[in-house]
Design a protein around this motif. Structure first.
Motif, PDB file in Angstrom:
ATOM      1  N   GLY A   1      31.891  20.262 -31.600  1.00  9.31           N
ATOM      2  CA  GLY A   1      30.704  19.719 -30.955  1.00  9.31           C
ATOM      3  C   GLY A   1      30.012  20.693 -30.027  1.00  9.31           C
ATOM      4  O   GLY A   1      28.985  20.372 -29.446  1.00  9.31           O
ATOM      5  N   LYS A   2      30.568  21.909 -29.890  1.00 16.99           N
ATOM      6  CA  LYS A   2      29.977  22.909 -28.999  1.00 16.99           C
ATOM      7  C   LYS A   2      28.933  23.735 -29.737  1.00 16.99           C
ATOM      8  O   LYS A   2      28.900  23.750 -30.968  1.00 16.99           O
ATOM      9  CB  LYS A   2      31.059  23.826 -28.437  1.00 16.99           C
ATOM     10  CG  LYS A   2      32.064  23.101 -27.560  1.00 16.99           C
ATOM     11  CD  LYS A   2      33.130  24.038 -27.049  1.00 16.99           C
ATOM     12  CE  LYS A   2      34.132  23.264 -26.183  1.00 16.99           C
ATOM     13  NZ  LYS A   2      35.204  24.136 -25.708  1.00 16.99           N
ATOM     14  N   THR A   3      28.103  24.434 -28.972  1.00 15.85           N
ATOM     15  CA  THR A   3      27.125  25.336 -29.555  1.00 15.85           C
ATOM     16  C   THR A   3      27.439  26.767 -29.129  1.00 15.85           C
ATOM     17  O   THR A   3      28.043  26.996 -28.079  1.00 15.85           O
ATOM     18  CB  THR A   3      25.684  24.984 -29.126  1.00 15.85           C
ATOM     19  OG1 THR A   3      25.583  25.067 -27.707  1.00 15.85           O
ATOM     20  CG2 THR A   3      25.298  23.596 -29.597  1.00 15.85           C
ATOM     21  N   ALA A   4      27.026  27.712 -29.974  1.00 14.31           N
ATOM     22  CA  ALA A   4      27.239  29.131 -29.683  1.00 14.31           C
ATOM     23  C   ALA A   4      26.290  29.941 -30.551  1.00 14.31           C
ATOM     24  O   ALA A   4      25.749  29.432 -31.541  1.00 14.31           O
ATOM     25  CB  ALA A   4      28.686  29.518 -29.978  1.00 14.31           C
TER      26      ALA A   4
ATOM     27  N   ASN B   1      21.648  29.521 -29.836  1.00 18.77           N
ATOM     28  CA  ASN B   1      22.850  28.688 -29.845  1.00 18.77           C
ATOM     29  C   ASN B   1      22.687  27.571 -30.870  1.00 18.77           C
ATOM     30  O   ASN B   1      21.675  26.863 -30.864  1.00 18.77           O
ATOM     31  CB  ASN B   1      23.118  28.095 -28.462  1.00 18.77           C
ATOM     32  CG  ASN B   1      23.730  29.111 -27.523  1.00 18.77           C
ATOM     33  OD1 ASN B   1      24.228  30.155 -27.947  1.00 18.77           O
ATOM     34  ND2 ASN B   1      23.711  28.818 -26.241  1.00 18.77           N
ATOM     35  N   ARG B   2      23.669  27.448 -31.731  1.00 16.10           N
ATOM     36  CA  ARG B   2      23.683  26.435 -32.782  1.00 16.10           C
ATOM     37  C   ARG B   2      25.058  25.769 -32.804  1.00 16.10           C
ATOM     38  O   ARG B   2      26.036  26.301 -32.284  1.00 16.10           O
ATOM     39  CB  ARG B   2      23.387  27.060 -34.156  1.00 16.10           C
ATOM     40  CG  ARG B   2      21.996  27.690 -34.262  1.00 16.10           C
ATOM     41  CD  ARG B   2      20.913  26.619 -34.227  1.00 16.10           C
ATOM     42  NE  ARG B   2      19.567  27.143 -34.337  1.00 16.10           N
ATOM     43  CZ  ARG B   2      18.709  27.242 -33.327  1.00 16.10           C
ATOM     44  NH1 ARG B   2      19.075  26.878 -32.099  1.00 16.10           N
ATOM     45  NH2 ARG B   2      17.491  27.695 -33.519  1.00 16.10           N
TER      46      ARG B   2
ATOM     47  N   THR C   1      30.206  32.027 -32.832  1.00 14.68           N
ATOM     48  CA  THR C   1      30.649  31.019 -33.800  1.00 14.68           C
ATOM     49  C   THR C   1      31.661  31.623 -34.769  1.00 14.68           C
ATOM     50  O   THR C   1      32.717  31.042 -35.022  1.00 14.68           O
ATOM     51  CB  THR C   1      29.448  30.438 -34.574  1.00 14.68           C
ATOM     52  OG1 THR C   1      28.568  29.796 -33.656  1.00 14.68           O
ATOM     53  CG2 THR C   1      29.895  29.440 -35.631  1.00 14.68           C
ATOM     54  N   VAL C   2      31.345  32.797 -35.303  1.00 18.34           N
ATOM     55  CA  VAL C   2      32.263  33.484 -36.218  1.00 18.34           C
ATOM     56  C   VAL C   2      33.615  33.701 -35.528  1.00 18.34           C
ATOM     57  O   VAL C   2      34.672  33.422 -36.107  1.00 18.34           O
ATOM     58  CB  VAL C   2      31.661  34.823 -36.705  1.00 18.34           C
ATOM     59  CG1 VAL C   2      32.707  35.675 -37.420  1.00 18.34           C
ATOM     60  CG2 VAL C   2      30.457  34.574 -37.601  1.00 18.34           C
ATOM     61  N   LYS C   3      33.592  34.160 -34.286  1.00 18.79           N
ATOM     62  CA  LYS C   3      34.824  34.436 -33.549  1.00 18.79           C
ATOM     63  C   LYS C   3      35.626  33.160 -33.290  1.00 18.79           C
ATOM     64  O   LYS C   3      36.844  33.137 -33.476  1.00 18.79           O
ATOM     65  CB  LYS C   3      34.486  35.125 -32.222  1.00 18.79           C
ATOM     66  CG  LYS C   3      35.699  35.529 -31.422  1.00 18.79           C
ATOM     67  CD  LYS C   3      35.325  36.244 -30.150  1.00 18.79           C
ATOM     68  CE  LYS C   3      36.577  36.606 -29.368  1.00 18.79           C
ATOM     69  NZ  LYS C   3      36.291  37.163 -28.063  1.00 18.79           N
TER      70      LYS C   3
ATOM     71  N   TYR D   1      21.032  21.936 -35.205  1.00 16.83           N
ATOM     72  CA  TYR D   1      21.128  22.874 -36.314  1.00 16.83           C
ATOM     73  C   TYR D   1      22.460  23.611 -36.207  1.00 16.83           C
ATOM     74  O   TYR D   1      23.027  23.747 -35.122  1.00 16.83           O
ATOM     75  CB  TYR D   1      20.000  23.902 -36.273  1.00 16.83           C
ATOM     76  CG  TYR D   1      18.601  23.342 -36.385  1.00 16.83           C
ATOM     77  CD1 TYR D   1      18.349  22.026 -36.755  1.00 16.83           C
ATOM     78  CD2 TYR D   1      17.508  24.146 -36.117  1.00 16.83           C
ATOM     79  CE1 TYR D   1      17.058  21.533 -36.856  1.00 16.83           C
ATOM     80  CE2 TYR D   1      16.204  23.664 -36.213  1.00 16.83           C
ATOM     81  CZ  TYR D   1      15.990  22.350 -36.583  1.00 16.83           C
ATOM     82  OH  TYR D   1      14.709  21.878 -36.681  1.00 16.83           O
ATOM     83  N   ALA D   2      22.952  24.130 -37.350  1.00 18.87           N
ATOM     84  CA  ALA D   2      24.217  24.878 -37.376  1.00 18.87           C
ATOM     85  C   ALA D   2      24.027  26.185 -38.136  1.00 18.87           C
ATOM     86  O   ALA D   2      23.302  26.231 -39.136  1.00 18.87           O
ATOM     87  CB  ALA D   2      25.304  24.057 -38.052  1.00 18.87           C
TER      88      ALA D   2
END
Length: 198
Positions: A93-96, A191-192, A101-103, A134-135
């Motif tokens: 549920g977090k954004t980055a 951030n997605r 995100t990859v990490k 969005y993701a």
């Protein structure tokens, strides 16, 4: 594909371990009782599992290890999950941004969600709609502007671009999923929603 009996045993183990992970005590049940020799048998066995020999044992152990690693990754995210085929998709549920995100996905034992067909795209869309965010997807622009590929360099065999996308031509290297499931090329620093696959 594990048998239904094996799947239920894995599920039972997961339900057993879940409270430990939730309490931050993943080592409470490990080491799992190991293989031991049964009286009159030279082959080891795992209590509660059917006796198997040779390659069957190796195949079963490899399947279990693979499944447990995936389940542990999902538990580390402490979030929601959905499945498509053999893949498990999860979010915390977090954004980055893209690289964070990859990490995060790698640290959880998976990778950033990379849909290879419409069903997998729909599994990721489930989270995009649920969180209304969005993701990022595990797709990046190649050295050829306007040509996109998976992070491992493989060509895309499935796409779901929004009308007139991709349009960045070297300026937008990452790919995001809109709330309707279509894709857009985007700069990687926004951030997605974090969505991983296992």
């Amino acid at each position: 594909m594990p048998s239904p009996e094996l799947f239920h045993k894995i599920l039972g183990l997961t339900l057993l371990l879940l409270p430990c992970y939730a309490q931050g005590k993943p080592g409470q049940f490990f080491p799992v009782p190991g293989f031991r020799a049964e009286k009159g048998l030279s082959q080891p066995y795992l209590p509660g599992f059917p006796s198997v020999t040779g390659n069957e044992m190796e195949d079963t152990v490899l399947q279990l290890k693979d499944r447990i690693l995936k389940l542990e990754g999902v538990l580390r995210l402490q979030g929601k999950i959905t499945t498509s085929g053999q893949k498990i998709f999860a979010t915390n549920g977090k954004t980055a941004d893209f690289y964070a995100t990859v990490k995060m996905c790698q640290e959880a034992g998976g990778c950033i969600a990379s849909p290879r067909n419409a069903d997998e795209n729909a599994a990721i869309l489930h989270f995009v709609k649920q969180f209304n965010r969005y993701a990022y997807l595990g797709i990046k622009e190649s050295l050829i502007p306007g040509k996109f590929q998976f992070l491992n360099g493989a060509d895309l065999s499935y796409t779901n671009w929004y009308l007139h996308e991709p349009s960045g031509k070297g300026e937008e290297e990452c790919v995001e999923m809109y709330t309707d499931g279509t894709w857009n090329d985007k700069k990687c620093n926004q951030n997605r929603l974090v969505v991983c696959q296992f």
